[in-house]
Motif scaffolding. Sequence first.
Motif, PDB file in Angstrom:
ATOM      1  N   ARG A 267       0.852  -1.360   0.057  1.00  0.00           N
ATOM      2  CA  ARG A 267       0.031   0.054   0.069  1.00  0.00           C
ATOM      3  C   ARG A 267       0.788   1.195  -0.106  1.00  0.00           C
ATOM      4  O   ARG A 267       0.352   2.222  -0.322  1.00  0.00           O
ATOM      5  CB  ARG A 267      -0.894  -0.036   1.317  1.00  0.00           C
ATOM      6  N   GLU A 268       2.144   1.006   0.243  1.00  0.00           N
ATOM      7  CA  GLU A 268       2.857   2.454   0.335  1.00  0.00           C
ATOM      8  C   GLU A 268       3.597   2.500  -0.965  1.00  0.00           C
ATOM      9  O   GLU A 268       3.910   1.503  -1.575  1.00  0.00           O
ATOM     10  CB  GLU A 268       4.128   2.016   1.481  1.00  0.00           C
TER      11      GLU A 268
ATOM     12  N   THR B 106       6.722   4.996  -2.589  1.00  0.00           N
ATOM     13  CA  THR B 106       7.721   6.380  -2.683  1.00  0.00           C
ATOM     14  C   THR B 106       7.943   6.893  -3.909  1.00  0.00           C
ATOM     15  O   THR B 106       8.172   6.200  -4.880  1.00  0.00           O
ATOM     16  CB  THR B 106       9.073   5.555  -1.838  1.00  0.00           C
TER      17      THR B 106
ATOM     18  N   HIS C 180       7.049   9.839   0.874  1.00  0.00           N
ATOM     19  CA  HIS C 180       6.444   8.501   1.156  1.00  0.00           C
ATOM     20  C   HIS C 180       4.857   8.822   1.562  1.00  0.00           C
ATOM     21  O   HIS C 180       4.347   9.486   2.198  1.00  0.00           O
ATOM     22  CB  HIS C 180       7.066   8.082   2.685  1.00  0.00           C
TER      23      HIS C 180
ATOM     24  N   LYS D 182       0.948   6.603   1.237  1.00  0.00           N
ATOM     25  CA  LYS D 182       0.067   5.023   1.346  1.00  0.00           C
ATOM     26  C   LYS D 182      -1.227   5.478   0.679  1.00  0.00           C
ATOM     27  O   LYS D 182      -1.957   6.544   0.667  1.00  0.00           O
ATOM     28  CB  LYS D 182      -0.127   4.599   2.819  1.00  0.00           C
TER      29      LYS D 182
ATOM     30  N   VAL E  61      -3.759   8.892  -2.473  1.00  0.00           N
ATOM     31  CA  VAL E  61      -2.735   8.864  -1.403  1.00  0.00           C
ATOM     32  C   VAL E  61      -2.463   9.817  -0.363  1.00  0.00           C
ATOM     33  O   VAL E  61      -3.056  11.158  -0.742  1.00  0.00           O
ATOM     34  CB  VAL E  61      -1.317   8.580  -2.283  1.00  0.00           C
TER      35      VAL E  61
ATOM     36  N   ALA F 215       2.729   8.926   4.462  1.00  0.00           N
ATOM     37  CA  ALA F 215       2.784   7.814   5.145  1.00  0.00           C
ATOM     38  C   ALA F 215       3.577   8.265   6.419  1.00  0.00           C
ATOM     39  O   ALA F 215       4.468   9.102   6.378  1.00  0.00           O
ATOM     40  CB  ALA F 215       3.255   6.830   4.480  1.00  0.00           C
TER      41      ALA F 215
ATOM     42  N   ARG G 241       6.532   7.702   8.820  1.00  0.00           N
ATOM     43  CA  ARG G 241       7.943   6.849   8.544  1.00  0.00           C
ATOM     44  C   ARG G 241       8.384   6.941   9.827  1.00  0.00           C
ATOM     45  O   ARG G 241       9.383   7.785  10.125  1.00  0.00           O
ATOM     46  CB  ARG G 241       8.660   7.732   7.510  1.00  0.00           C
TER      47      ARG G 241
END
Length: 103
Positions: free
Chosen positions: A41-42, A44, A55, A57, A95, A98, A100
């Motif tokens: 799902r991630e 970059t 980043h 998701k 998206v 995310a 990190r």
Amino acid sequence: MITPGVPLLVGGLLAARNARRMHRALHAHPWVRCLTEVHGREVTLRDPTTDALVHLKCALVNPVRPKRNGPLWWSGTAERGGVLCSMGGADLTWVTPARRDRA
């Protein structure tokens, strides 16, 4: 007891919210071609304007997600999220940033 229609209703409401967010992001930011790495799902990507790694998701209710590394179109910001699109232009994916926490 949860009726069968409740999960469908919640999924539909989340999909409608993501569609509004995509609409706003697409009107506020231009499409930019970026190289990406996909990890489930991630995703970059390297922002071509700042050369920073971003980043992201994919939202859970997206019917389609990027499946392989390579170039994708990006419209959005690292802080607020945005829209990813395959090079053919058929699949839009919402998206969000995310977290990190791990190095």
